[in-house]
Scaffold this motif. Sequence first.
Motif, PDB file in Angstrom:
ATOM      1  N   ILE A 191      -5.277   2.500   2.404  1.00  0.00           N
ATOM      2  CA  ILE A 191      -4.026   3.271   1.712  1.00  0.00           C
ATOM      3  C   ILE A 191      -3.290   4.049   2.680  1.00  0.00           C
ATOM      4  O   ILE A 191      -2.088   3.903   2.814  1.00  0.00           O
ATOM      5  CB  ILE A 191      -4.599   4.333   0.709  1.00  0.00           C
ATOM      6  CG1 ILE A 191      -5.200   3.434  -0.509  1.00  0.00           C
ATOM      7  CG2 ILE A 191      -3.607   4.898   0.339  1.00  0.00           C
ATOM      8  CD1 ILE A 191      -5.986   4.392  -1.479  1.00  0.00           C
ATOM      9  N   LEU A 192      -4.007   4.875   3.588  1.00  0.00           N
ATOM     10  CA  LEU A 192      -3.309   5.524   4.733  1.00  0.00           C
ATOM     11  C   LEU A 192      -2.384   4.710   5.601  1.00  0.00           C
ATOM     12  O   LEU A 192      -1.104   4.951   5.808  1.00  0.00           O
ATOM     13  CB  LEU A 192      -4.432   6.096   5.703  1.00  0.00           C
ATOM     14  CG  LEU A 192      -4.126   7.036   6.728  1.00  0.00           C
ATOM     15  CD1 LEU A 192      -3.001   8.379   6.149  1.00  0.00           C
ATOM     16  CD2 LEU A 192      -4.957   7.492   7.711  1.00  0.00           C
ATOM     17  N   LEU A 193      -3.035   3.601   5.914  1.00  0.00           N
ATOM     18  CA  LEU A 193      -2.307   2.471   6.815  1.00  0.00           C
ATOM     19  C   LEU A 193      -1.165   1.807   6.126  1.00  0.00           C
ATOM     20  O   LEU A 193      -0.056   1.960   6.604  1.00  0.00           O
ATOM     21  CB  LEU A 193      -3.332   1.364   6.952  1.00  0.00           C
ATOM     22  CG  LEU A 193      -4.018   1.463   8.460  1.00  0.00           C
ATOM     23  CD1 LEU A 193      -4.828   0.361   8.672  1.00  0.00           C
ATOM     24  CD2 LEU A 193      -2.997   1.699   9.370  1.00  0.00           C
ATOM     25  N   VAL A 194      -1.332   1.597   4.706  1.00  0.00           N
ATOM     26  CA  VAL A 194      -0.163   1.123   3.897  1.00  0.00           C
ATOM     27  C   VAL A 194       0.870   2.057   3.780  1.00  0.00           C
ATOM     28  O   VAL A 194       2.035   1.709   4.155  1.00  0.00           O
ATOM     29  CB  VAL A 194      -0.587   0.564   2.597  1.00  0.00           C
ATOM     30  CG1 VAL A 194       0.553   0.524   1.768  1.00  0.00           C
ATOM     31  CG2 VAL A 194      -1.541  -0.444   2.626  1.00  0.00           C
ATOM     32  N   ILE A 195       0.566   3.377   3.388  1.00  0.00           N
ATOM     33  CA  ILE A 195       1.643   4.309   3.388  1.00  0.00           C
ATOM     34  C   ILE A 195       2.257   4.455   4.614  1.00  0.00           C
ATOM     35  O   ILE A 195       3.598   4.629   4.657  1.00  0.00           O
ATOM     36  CB  ILE A 195       0.840   5.567   2.788  1.00  0.00           C
ATOM     37  CG1 ILE A 195       0.559   5.225   1.142  1.00  0.00           C
ATOM     38  CG2 ILE A 195       1.995   6.690   2.697  1.00  0.00           C
ATOM     39  CD1 ILE A 195      -0.098   6.471   0.548  1.00  0.00           C
ATOM     40  N   LEU A 196       1.256   4.786   5.642  1.00  0.00           N
ATOM     41  CA  LEU A 196       2.071   5.111   6.832  1.00  0.00           C
ATOM     42  C   LEU A 196       2.809   3.913   7.282  1.00  0.00           C
ATOM     43  O   LEU A 196       4.019   4.085   7.642  1.00  0.00           O
ATOM     44  CB  LEU A 196       1.015   5.027   7.890  1.00  0.00           C
ATOM     45  CG  LEU A 196       0.382   6.561   8.022  1.00  0.00           C
ATOM     46  CD1 LEU A 196      -0.680   6.592   9.176  1.00  0.00           C
ATOM     47  CD2 LEU A 196       1.473   7.505   8.599  1.00  0.00           C
ATOM     48  N   LEU A 197       2.554   2.662   7.104  1.00  0.00           N
ATOM     49  CA  LEU A 197       3.257   1.579   7.473  1.00  0.00           C
ATOM     50  C   LEU A 197       4.644   1.548   6.903  1.00  0.00           C
ATOM     51  O   LEU A 197       5.723   1.316   7.257  1.00  0.00           O
ATOM     52  CB  LEU A 197       2.739   0.157   7.242  1.00  0.00           C
ATOM     53  CG  LEU A 197       1.774  -0.494   8.403  1.00  0.00           C
ATOM     54  CD1 LEU A 197       1.123  -1.586   7.956  1.00  0.00           C
ATOM     55  CD2 LEU A 197       2.903  -0.664   9.511  1.00  0.00           C
ATOM     56  N   MET A 198       4.590   1.625   5.172  1.00  0.00           N
ATOM     57  CA  MET A 198       5.785   1.690   4.482  1.00  0.00           C
ATOM     58  C   MET A 198       6.716   2.741   4.925  1.00  0.00           C
ATOM     59  O   MET A 198       7.805   2.520   5.199  1.00  0.00           O
ATOM     60  CB  MET A 198       5.154   2.035   2.854  1.00  0.00           C
ATOM     61  CG  MET A 198       4.340   1.004   2.394  1.00  0.00           C
ATOM     62  SD  MET A 198       5.486  -0.668   2.048  1.00  0.00           S
ATOM     63  CE  MET A 198       6.185  -0.049   0.539  1.00  0.00           C
ATOM     64  N   SER A 199       5.959   3.695   5.078  1.00  0.00           N
ATOM     65  CA  SER A 199       7.042   5.053   5.135  1.00  0.00           C
ATOM     66  C   SER A 199       7.559   5.126   6.629  1.00  0.00           C
ATOM     67  O   SER A 199       8.862   5.165   6.836  1.00  0.00           O
ATOM     68  CB  SER A 199       6.366   6.409   5.002  1.00  0.00           C
ATOM     69  OG  SER A 199       5.342   6.653   5.589  1.00  0.00           O
TER      70      SER A 199
END
Lengths: 99, 708
Positions: B11-19
Amino acid sequence: MNIIATDCESYMRLIVDGRVDTNTSPQLQQAVLSAFQKKKDVVVDFLNVPYISSAGLRALLIGQKTAASKGGSMKLTNVSEIVMNILDMSGFSKILQIE
Amino acid sequence: MLKNMKIGIKILLVILLMSLGTLLIISVNSYLQMMGLTREFQEVNTELGDTASEDSKEALQEQMEENLVKLAQKQSQISNEKLIRLRSVIDGGVAYLENLYANQELFIGHDLPFPYETEDGVACAKYMLAPGVQSTDEIQKKVRLLSNCEYVFGPDLENNSMMDNLYLGTHDGIYYRYSRSNLYNPDYDPRLRAWFLAAISEKEGSVWLDTYQDYYGKLCVTCAGKFRGENGGVEGVLATDVTVQDMLDEIVATKIGESGYSFVLDSQLQYLAHPDFSQENFDKSLRNHIGEDTDVLKEIRANASGIVRADLDGTESYIAYATLEETGWKLGVCIDVDEVVAPSVELKQKIDGITSGAQQMVSATLSTVMIRFIIFFAVVGIFVIMLSFAVSGTITRPIQKLARNVENIGQGNLDVRMEVESGDEVGELAQTFNRMLEDLQQYIQNLSRVTAEKERIGAELDVATNIQASMLPCIFPAFPEYSEFDIYASMNPAKEVGGDFYDFFLVDREHLAIVMADVSGKGVPAALFMVIAKTLIKNRAQLGEAPDAALAAVNDQLCENNEADMFVTVWLGVYEMTTGRLVYANAGHECPALMRAGGEYELIRESHDFVVGGMEGMPYTSHEITLYPGDKLFLYTDGVPEATNAKEELFGEERMLAALNACAALRPQQTLHKVREAVDEFVGEADQFDDLTMLAMEVRAYTDTSHR
């Protein structure tokens, strides 16, 4: 064991395929009884029956009694030698109609 | 790799990647656009600078050209006017002289002194005569007439500083001069001088002569005009020496920009005035100051005024020129091209400076924006990391809790319940878990109940089996006190309780009843039926009834209430120990095997009666044989010949007889064991399909009745 029931207008024909023993005799009994619910006369074809146990004999006895109570008949056909031996030995050949 | 990551990290990765990805894209995009803008700005500015400087250069050049030409024209005009005025003095003098000549009688005049008689430096009139000319009365009369000129020439000289003198010569050979100087040349003949001759040869009016340097080295020019007498004949020539040095100096002194200067050329394009004119090796010819392009000389010569661009003294210069109409001189104004263009260059530099300043400012702004982006990035990054930790925590924490609980459940604690905290999938999972736990508990309860039930039934069946077994004679030797026969029997039910049974009992001291029976079907119903059948048979047999009568009675009794349509095959025999007589009846049972002493086992085949319990009122028949000592009887149920192996082959009567004959010499107990072994070997891995019940009896001797 497999039983194929065929409506032959005047009678029901049951073609029995396989050993009639303790495990399979309820199936034969059921088939014979339901055949008598349709027709008065039932022919049980034993062409492919290699062996019949005392439980199987009981099913035939019940079938014979049902036939007697309904005023109909139950006939056995194509009885193999081994089965015929058993029927002779148990005295069933005396009470059953065998062709 | 992604598969093995913890959900939180995912999740951290996804959010980081997205934002951060989005942010990065926006930032990079903005930065690139800003860079593009800057570049465009730079280009526009450079172009602006170039265009502006070029335009201004052109404008400046144009203006400068115009100005230079104007300046040249103006200066030449001023000088020309000065020259015109001087010539007008000559013209006025000529008019006055002609007036004098025309009205000689009106003017008295006075005697004039010789030059040496005058004071040097004081303006006055003086005269002398050309060599060979006699001072006659006529001459003196003309001298007196000419003396009147001082009234005109005096103010003229006074008012025109450029004028050095006014002088005239006559055909008579008189040389009159109004001047401050008293110098003279006694050999001087005015009539032979260039100015006299030039004026005479001039058709009408006054004329300018070529320049010359006077005694002091000053540049001078002479203007001369002839005058006529009363009869129209030329009487003489009036001339003046004009010092143009000052006028030219004035022109040269005119300051033109930094590098510019003025100069004057004569009609032959020889320098009359130039800032460097006084230098010793100064070349007076313009030709030698101009570079390769000599067309400009023609142009200057041909045109009244204009501007040319030429290599002047090795410097690219503008040369504006204008003609002094009086003398045909050319007044030139020159200036370094670079100087003209300098302001435009300066302007370009200024614009460039402004541009680069603006660019620096833009760059500074850009880097500030960059720093802001980075800070923004960092702040958002930290915020996003914290947020995603929080979010993933809310997702993973319940899952971890769930996992712990499941572990707990795995250890057997079914009373654990998940706390449902959220309505999301994890919450649903927890709810499902709870439901599963409840179901599981219920299932386990049911299962344990069923199991208990089964266990109870099993235990009961065990008891039933035990009861059944205990109902059959199972203590051997059964009749130790009887040596007449040996009997042994065994039963191995296929299920817990079977339908087979055997029995043997003494009817009286001399009769042994033997029963071998097989109830149709198996299990508890068969066992129950067996108990009834056994009891009834035993009861009847013990009454001493013959086997056929006994079986007929039992048949009727069993048929009375036989709702289940069960039946039993029975072999019942009664052995008389004293005679060896065996009376038996066979109600649908297998044929027993008999071995005569010393012989082989053979089946006793006779017609079978119908089974017992099958149908009411069936007749049964008794048969009779005699056994002798050493004879062996083998009874069995269908389980023996119908034992089936894995290939579905039946053991059969032949194999059974063979097995029996193989142990013909053995005692009943061993015989049964051997037959059992043979059956087991034949069946192999296949299930025991039917009850296996056997009984063997050996006649050892007849009862010795004589001893009784």
